[in-house]
Scaffold this motif. Structure first.
Motif, short mmCIF file in Angstrom:
data_model
loop_
_atom_site.label_atom_id
_atom_site.label_comp_id
_atom_site.label_asym_id
_atom_site.label_seq_id
_atom_site.Cartn_x
_atom_site.Cartn_y
_atom_site.Cartn_z
N SER A 2 14.32 32.99 89.77
CA SER A 2 14.33 31.83 88.87
C SER A 2 13.77 32.22 87.51
O SER A 2 13.10 33.26 87.36
CB SER A 2 13.48 30.71 89.46
N ARG A 3 14.02 31.38 86.54
CA ARG A 3 13.50 31.60 85.19
C ARG A 3 11.97 31.71 85.22
O ARG A 3 11.39 32.56 84.56
CB ARG A 3 13.96 30.45 84.30
N GLU A 4 11.34 30.87 86.02
CA GLU A 4 9.88 30.89 86.11
C GLU A 4 9.39 32.19 86.76
O GLU A 4 8.37 32.74 86.35
CB GLU A 4 9.37 29.67 86.88
N ASP A 5 10.12 32.68 87.76
CA ASP A 5 9.76 33.96 88.39
C ASP A 5 9.87 35.11 87.38
O ASP A 5 9.02 36.00 87.35
CB ASP A 5 10.67 34.26 89.59
N THR A 50 15.45 41.26 93.28
CA THR A 50 16.75 40.71 93.67
C THR A 50 17.59 41.68 94.50
O THR A 50 18.53 41.27 95.17
CB THR A 50 17.58 40.30 92.44
N GLU A 75 18.36 35.86 83.06
CA GLU A 75 18.92 34.81 83.91
C GLU A 75 20.46 34.92 83.92
O GLU A 75 21.09 34.86 84.98
CB GLU A 75 18.48 33.45 83.38
N GLN A 79 23.44 35.89 86.97
CA GLN A 79 24.60 35.05 87.27
C GLN A 79 25.90 35.85 87.15
O GLN A 79 26.83 35.65 87.93
CB GLN A 79 24.63 33.84 86.34
#
Length: 81
Positions: A2-5, A50, A75, A79
């Protein structure tokens, strides 16, 4: 991730150098001392988390100027991958 991660990992890269990630994502990278080597370390951390390789090009990197740009870029790479 995630963006926060990603943001958390970015903070860890800076923290290892005695620097701090500001709360404002509009902060310019040159004002916090976040260099291309730091970006590479951050990208490797994202890849490790990831399990996927991030493919990016130099022209894309040259457009990155702020904390938000880094987060958006990584991010988007996830994707696209």
């Amino acid at each position: 991730m995630s963006r926060e991660d990603i943001r958390t990992q970015m903070g860890a890269v800076l923290s290892a150098q005695g620097k701090e990630l500001p709360a404002d994502d509009a902060t310019r990278l040159d004002t916090i001392g976040f260099r291309s080597l730091d970006f590479s370390e951050l990208a490797l951390r994202v890849e490790d988390e990831t399990g996927a390789e991030l493919n990016f090009d130099a022209p894309g990197l040259r457009r990155i100027e702020t904390v938000s740009d880094v987060l958006d870029f990584l991010e988007q790479l996830q994707q696209d991958g």
